[in-house]
Design an enzyme around this catalytic site. Structure first.
Site, mmCIF file in Angstrom:
data_model
loop_
_atom_site.group_PDB
_atom_site.id
_atom_site.type_symbol
_atom_site.label_atom_id
_atom_site.label_comp_id
_atom_site.label_asym_id
_atom_site.label_seq_id
_atom_site.Cartn_x
_atom_site.Cartn_y
_atom_site.Cartn_z
ATOM 1 N N GLY A 50 -2.709 4.359 -1.848
ATOM 2 C CA GLY A 50 -3.189 4.773 -0.561
ATOM 3 C C GLY A 50 -4.034 6.001 -0.439
ATOM 4 N N LYS A 87 0.678 -1.181 -0.006
ATOM 5 C CA LYS A 87 0.040 -0.027 0.018
ATOM 6 C C LYS A 87 0.817 1.091 -0.026
ATOM 7 C CE LYS A 87 -3.071 3.014 2.685
ATOM 8 N NZ LYS A 87 -3.778 3.254 3.918
ATOM 9 N N SER A 109 1.078 5.260 -0.034
ATOM 10 C CA SER A 109 0.439 6.346 0.148
ATOM 11 C C SER A 109 0.930 7.615 0.121
ATOM 12 C CB SER A 109 -0.270 6.488 1.650
ATOM 13 O OG SER A 109 -0.898 5.374 1.793
#
Length: 332
Positions: free
Chosen positions: A227, A201, A203
């Site tokens: 993300g 993930k 971000s």
């Protein structure tokens, strides 16, 4: 320790794989607890933790939100991510929230639980507890308190030990806005080779960086999730498989629609929808954060409510701007 190409896999992880129906390292890459490959594609809200006015976890309001989320075509839920205020929860609270969510979730939805801690030892212990609580995978954030020492080698050692030990697949979590530390691409590429690391993930919002990591890991069974809703379409363009998006707590259906448009190649419609999501997303993430996300949830029929101190509620002018960000884009 057993060899797997250039990698080394702990006997404990192999035992866990075999115990849940896997076939060892050569056939157990990214297996869920059901013994099947973990497909991460889709949209996930990183759910908030509702609190009472006394700042106790409000499990009744959590249950209310879960019932509403069950009607939205999410791939699953992320529990104890940054938007769940996990740094402010005790370990017991973190595990109990995961247990409650698992009991309420439809069986066909994935439950991804945040288990990252500052030390490798604590992360190993919490990962085991999250797995026992019913998580299908764990989301492990980069340790960052000693960020000056968290070079590629330190992070490789940390995540490899966690993945070796975990009975469920591990998803790497890079969130530099909160940690001040980006997971280096060279470390991601190395870690993508681990049979129990299912994906990342990311971000950070650097699409060039994300695209490079996707390109460099294309030979592995490794999946990347955006993300944030602000760059979900762009992430799909470079090969991401979905997103863990704070805004999905509020606008879950539009975000699932955006994912569907991207996956089906309807780029003109996707662009128009993505543009309408940028301002609301920025408001509930980098600009105003979790207090704004919870406020917006209240407007849309969910239970957001108060944050746990020291997070503070929005000032009146911030609340007015938040409403404008949603209203001017046709959401309110």
């Amino acid at each position: 320790m057993l060899s797997y190409g250039a990698r080394r896999i702990s006997s404990r992880w192999l035992t866990a794989c075999l115990g849940r129906g896997g076939s060892g390292p050569s056939g157990a890459r990214g297996l869920s607890s059901a013994g099947v490959r973990l497909d991460l594609s889709g949209v996930y809200p990183p759910i908030v933790t509702p609190f009472t006015e006394r700042e106790d976890v409000d499990y009744d309001k959590l249950e209310h939100n879960l019932h509403k989320y069950a009607k939205i075509p999410f791939k699953g839920l992320v529990v104890q991510g940054s938007n769940g205020e996990y740094p402010y929860l005790t370990e017991e609270e973190r595990v109990e929230v995961v247990k409650r969510v698992r009991r309420s979730m439809p069986a066909n939805k994935l439950l991804i639980a945040g288990s990252g801690c500052e030390s490798t030892r604590a992360t190993l212990e919490l990962t085991a507890k999250m797995s026992a609580a019913g998580a299908d995978a764990v989301l492990v954030v980069t340790p960052c308190f000693y960020k000056g020492k968290m070079d590629s080698q330190a992070l490789l050692q940390h995540f490899t030990k966690v993945a070796d030990d975990s009975a469920v697949p591990v998803i790497l979590y890079s969130v530099p806005a909160n940690t001040g530390l980006e997971l280096p691409p060279d470390a991601v590429v190395r870690l993508s080779e681990h049979p129990n690391i299912a994906g990342l993930k990311d971000s950070g919002g650097d699409i060039t960086r994300m695209g490079l990591m996707i390109h460099k890991t294309k030979g592995q069974d490794f999946q990347v999730l955006a993300g944030s809703a602000g760059f979900l379409m762009a992430a799909y363009c470079v090969g991401a498989v979905g997103g863990v998006c704070a805004l999905a707590n509020v606008l879950g259906v539009p975000l699932c629609d955006l994912a569907h448009l991207c996956m089906s190649g309807h780029w003109d419609q996707a662009r128009e929808l993505q543009r309408r999501l940028i301002e609301p997303n920025a408001a509930v993430t980098r600009r105003l954060g979790v207090p704004a996300l919870k406020q917006a949830m209240d407007w849309f029929g969910f239970h957001g409510g108060v944050c746990r101190s020291p997070l503070r509620p929005l000032e009146p002018e911030q609340m007015q701007q938040l409403r404008r960000d949603f209203a001017s884009n046709g959401w309110l």
